[in-house]
Design a protein around this motif. Structure first.
Motif, short mmCIF file in Angstrom:
data_model
loop_
_atom_site.label_atom_id
_atom_site.label_comp_id
_atom_site.label_asym_id
_atom_site.label_seq_id
_atom_site.Cartn_x
_atom_site.Cartn_y
_atom_site.Cartn_z
N GLY A 1 -15.52 77.25 -11.72
CA GLY A 1 -16.98 77.41 -9.93
C GLY A 1 -16.10 76.22 -9.94
O GLY A 1 -15.27 75.15 -9.83
N ASP A 2 -16.95 76.37 -8.20
CA ASP A 2 -17.08 75.02 -7.40
C ASP A 2 -17.85 74.12 -8.15
O ASP A 2 -18.81 73.93 -8.56
N PRO A 3 -17.12 73.10 -8.66
CA PRO A 3 -17.16 71.63 -9.12
C PRO A 3 -18.77 71.11 -8.26
O PRO A 3 -18.71 70.33 -6.80
N VAL A 4 -20.02 70.78 -9.28
CA VAL A 4 -20.82 70.17 -8.58
C VAL A 4 -20.83 68.60 -8.76
O VAL A 4 -21.05 67.78 -7.77
N LEU A 5 -19.75 67.74 -9.90
CA LEU A 5 -19.65 67.05 -10.67
C LEU A 5 -18.25 66.02 -9.70
O LEU A 5 -17.95 67.19 -8.75
N GLY B 1 -13.17 55.72 -6.74
CA GLY B 1 -13.29 56.48 -7.93
C GLY B 1 -13.57 56.59 -9.48
O GLY B 1 -13.03 56.48 -9.92
N SER B 2 -12.13 54.72 -9.43
CA SER B 2 -11.72 54.47 -10.70
C SER B 2 -11.55 53.29 -10.44
O SER B 2 -10.09 53.31 -10.78
N PRO B 3 -12.11 52.35 -10.33
CA PRO B 3 -12.24 50.39 -10.15
C PRO B 3 -11.89 50.21 -11.45
O PRO B 3 -12.54 50.87 -12.28
N SER B 4 -11.61 49.30 -11.37
CA SER B 4 -11.17 47.69 -12.37
C SER B 4 -12.36 46.84 -11.57
O SER B 4 -12.41 46.68 -10.48
N TYR B 5 -12.36 45.85 -12.10
CA TYR B 5 -13.19 44.58 -11.83
C TYR B 5 -11.84 43.81 -11.04
O TYR B 5 -12.33 43.38 -9.52
N ASP B 6 -10.84 43.53 -11.42
CA ASP B 6 -10.07 42.89 -10.51
C ASP B 6 -9.74 44.16 -9.08
O ASP B 6 -9.08 42.82 -8.26
N TYR B 7 -9.88 45.58 -9.25
CA TYR B 7 -9.71 45.58 -8.15
C TYR B 7 -10.58 45.66 -7.58
O TYR B 7 -10.87 45.76 -5.66
N ILE C 1 -15.46 54.02 1.40
CA ILE C 1 -16.36 55.24 0.77
C ILE C 1 -15.79 56.90 1.50
O ILE C 1 -15.69 57.91 0.11
N TYR C 2 -16.49 56.94 2.08
CA TYR C 2 -16.60 57.81 3.05
C TYR C 2 -14.87 58.93 2.60
O TYR C 2 -15.06 59.76 2.32
N GLU C 3 -14.03 58.02 3.33
CA GLU C 3 -12.71 58.32 2.87
C GLU C 3 -11.71 58.47 1.56
O GLU C 3 -11.44 59.62 1.70
N GLU C 4 -12.04 57.83 0.89
CA GLU C 4 -11.71 57.93 -0.28
C GLU C 4 -12.47 58.81 -1.18
O GLU C 4 -11.87 59.19 -2.32
N THR C 5 -13.88 59.51 -1.37
CA THR C 5 -13.88 61.04 -1.37
C THR C 5 -14.49 61.85 -0.42
O THR C 5 -15.52 63.27 -0.77
N GLU C 6 -13.13 61.44 0.56
CA GLU C 6 -13.88 63.00 1.57
C GLU C 6 -13.22 64.22 0.40
O GLU C 6 -12.41 64.13 -0.36
N GLY C 7 -14.12 65.63 0.62
CA GLY C 7 -13.91 66.78 -0.57
C GLY C 7 -14.40 66.62 -1.79
O GLY C 7 -13.79 67.71 -2.35
N GLN C 8 -14.83 65.25 -1.85
CA GLN C 8 -15.26 65.19 -3.64
C GLN C 8 -16.56 65.96 -3.55
O GLN C 8 -18.01 65.64 -2.46
N GLY C 9 -17.47 66.64 -4.41
CA GLY C 9 -19.11 66.90 -3.99
C GLY C 9 -19.84 67.51 -3.85
O GLY C 9 -19.35 68.42 -3.20
N ASN C 10 -20.66 67.35 -3.24
CA ASN C 10 -21.92 68.19 -2.46
C ASN C 10 -21.79 68.18 -1.59
O ASN C 10 -23.10 67.19 -1.28
N GLY C 11 -21.05 67.35 -0.86
CA GLY C 11 -21.20 67.09 0.56
C GLY C 11 -20.47 65.59 0.50
O GLY C 11 -21.50 64.79 -0.20
N PRO C 12 -19.65 64.38 2.11
CA PRO C 12 -20.45 63.28 2.26
C PRO C 12 -20.83 61.87 1.63
O PRO C 12 -21.00 61.25 0.98
N ASP C 13 -21.72 63.00 1.77
CA ASP C 13 -23.35 62.34 1.72
C ASP C 13 -23.78 61.83 0.22
O ASP C 13 -23.96 60.87 0.26
N GLN C 14 -23.74 62.83 0.10
CA GLN C 14 -24.51 62.83 -1.41
C GLN C 14 -23.34 61.93 -1.95
O GLN C 14 -23.61 61.38 -3.44
N GLN C 15 -22.13 62.54 -1.70
CA GLN C 15 -21.10 61.69 -2.69
C GLN C 15 -20.90 60.48 -2.48
O GLN C 15 -20.41 59.99 -3.19
N ALA C 16 -20.76 59.70 -1.29
CA ALA C 16 -20.74 58.53 -1.08
C ALA C 16 -22.13 57.61 -2.11
O ALA C 16 -21.83 56.56 -2.69
#
Length: 378
Positions: free
Chosen positions: A26-30, A228-234, A249-264
């Protein structure tokens, strides 16, 4: 197949064939990476379920989690086979395999109380407020700068020790009655290399690993690191300007989760929970979080080991779950994270604590599976 808590990888060819065993999602919440982690763990449990069926073993329900989180964690590549936020359940019913994924609310079907689980606690929830948010975040940010750990060198490992518990649910498929459970509080230890290519996880209390643990080493070509998938060096290459950081953060997580604010908010929570990063970046992340709409201060809450603290929190408008980052009320150092349901939602009562973590130790060690201050290994 192994994954680091923070890094995406290409899936093996047989994963496509195995995915046919799962119902249409279904539509993912995670976040995407948390769902990938859960899917991987679900597939492992399905294979074990098939083995139990062939040997005549009794059906059982198994609880999984992401983290924050991290990712699940998380909370994204988050964290990790971890943490973070919601859980999933696998049920073996009458010789057939039923897979039920939780998106923070309800499982489709289950086979009784999950092994190693206890009834979820229901608490009186303190309301949050924006009053004092700025000054509280200022104190937390200053404290973060003071809590510097040595920068990990190539060949060393970041070590995180925590106590965690996550939600699982059980529903009687005949009566439709569901019950909410959480895993018994259990220990978790993670080792991560600075470049994110190597790691180790020990978490037998969740059924995720044996007592010896499992490798999180990168297998094959690594993908480029990201928020979303960092290392210390990054992470040490990122800006420490809160506005620029939040924009990224907003740019890289666009379209994820339950809206941009919650995903940020979720992404930042995943970063600070199960990772070591430059102190100035941690400080900037807290200041960035305070700029997200809906973020509030909660005057009193508790982490997984019962330590009281003040929290920076946000409620997911879709699922009604409030995620709280908990800080010591005197030193303002990070303690852990709690997720509590703020309104009744598909079988989960308002006030139910659906996730609990407590970070008990962060360190930099010289070898995989080495414990801080110890010459030997676990």
């Amino acid at each position: 197949m192994n994954r680091t808590p923070w890094r995406r990888r290409r899936e093996p060819l047989d994963h496509v064939e195995s995915a046919a065993l799962l119902p249409a999602p279904g539509d993912p919440v995670l976040s995407r990476d948390r769902l990938t982690t859960l899917e991987e763990h679900l597939m492992n449990e399905i294979r074990q379920a098939q083995d139990r069926k062939s040997t005549g073993a009794q059906p059982q329900t198994v609880a999984l989690f992401p983290p924050s989180s991290p990712e699940p964690p998380r909370r994204t590549g988050s964290r990790r086979l971890a943490l973070i936020g919601a859980a999933a359940a696998v049920a073996v019913l009458a010789g057939t395999i039923g897979v039920a994924q939780l998106t923070g609310q309800k499982a489709v079907e289950a086979a009784g109380p999950p092994e190693g689980s206890v009834p979820a606690s229901v608490v009186q929830v303190a309301q949050g407020t924006t009053e004092g948010l700025s000054s509280t975040v200022d104190r937390i940010s200053v404290a973060a700068v003071k809590e510097k750990l040595p920068e990990p060198r190539p060949g060393q490992f970041i070590y995180i020790k925590s106590q965690v518990s996550w939600l699982t649910m059980s529903e009687n498929v005949d009566t439709g009655k569901s019950e909410t459970y959480v895993q018994k509080l259990h220990g978790r230890q993670v080792w991560l290399s600075p470049d994110g290519r190597r790691g180790w996880l020990i978490e037998p209390g969740n059924g995720t690993t044996s007592r010896d643990g499992l490798t999180l080493d990168d297998e094959g070509e690594a993908l480029e690191p990201s928020i979303g998938s960092p290392s210390y060096d990054y992470l040490k290459t990122l800006t420490t300007d809160p506005d620029e950081l939040l924009k990224k953060i907003y740019e890289e997580t666009e379209g994820q989760g339950n809206g941009p604010d919650q995903q940020a908010f979720t992404t930042i929570g995943d970063l600070v929970m199960e990772q070591v990063m430059p102190a100035e970046l941690t400080s900037a992340l807290y200041r960035a979080a305070a700029k997200i709409p809906g973020v509030v201060v909660v005057d009193d809450t508790t982490d997984a080991v019962g330590r009281h603290g003040i929290a920076i929190a946000r409620t997911d408008e879709t699922g009604g779950a409030r995620t709280e980052w908990i800080f010591d009320p005197k030193t303002f150092s990070y303690l852990g994270e709690r997720t509590v349901q703020m309104r009744d939602m598909e079988g989960v009562e308002a006030g139910t604590v659906t996730g609990h973590t407590a970070i008990t130790e962060r360190a930099v060690v010289d070898a995989m599976k080495e414990l801080p201050g110890a010459k030997g290994k676990v």
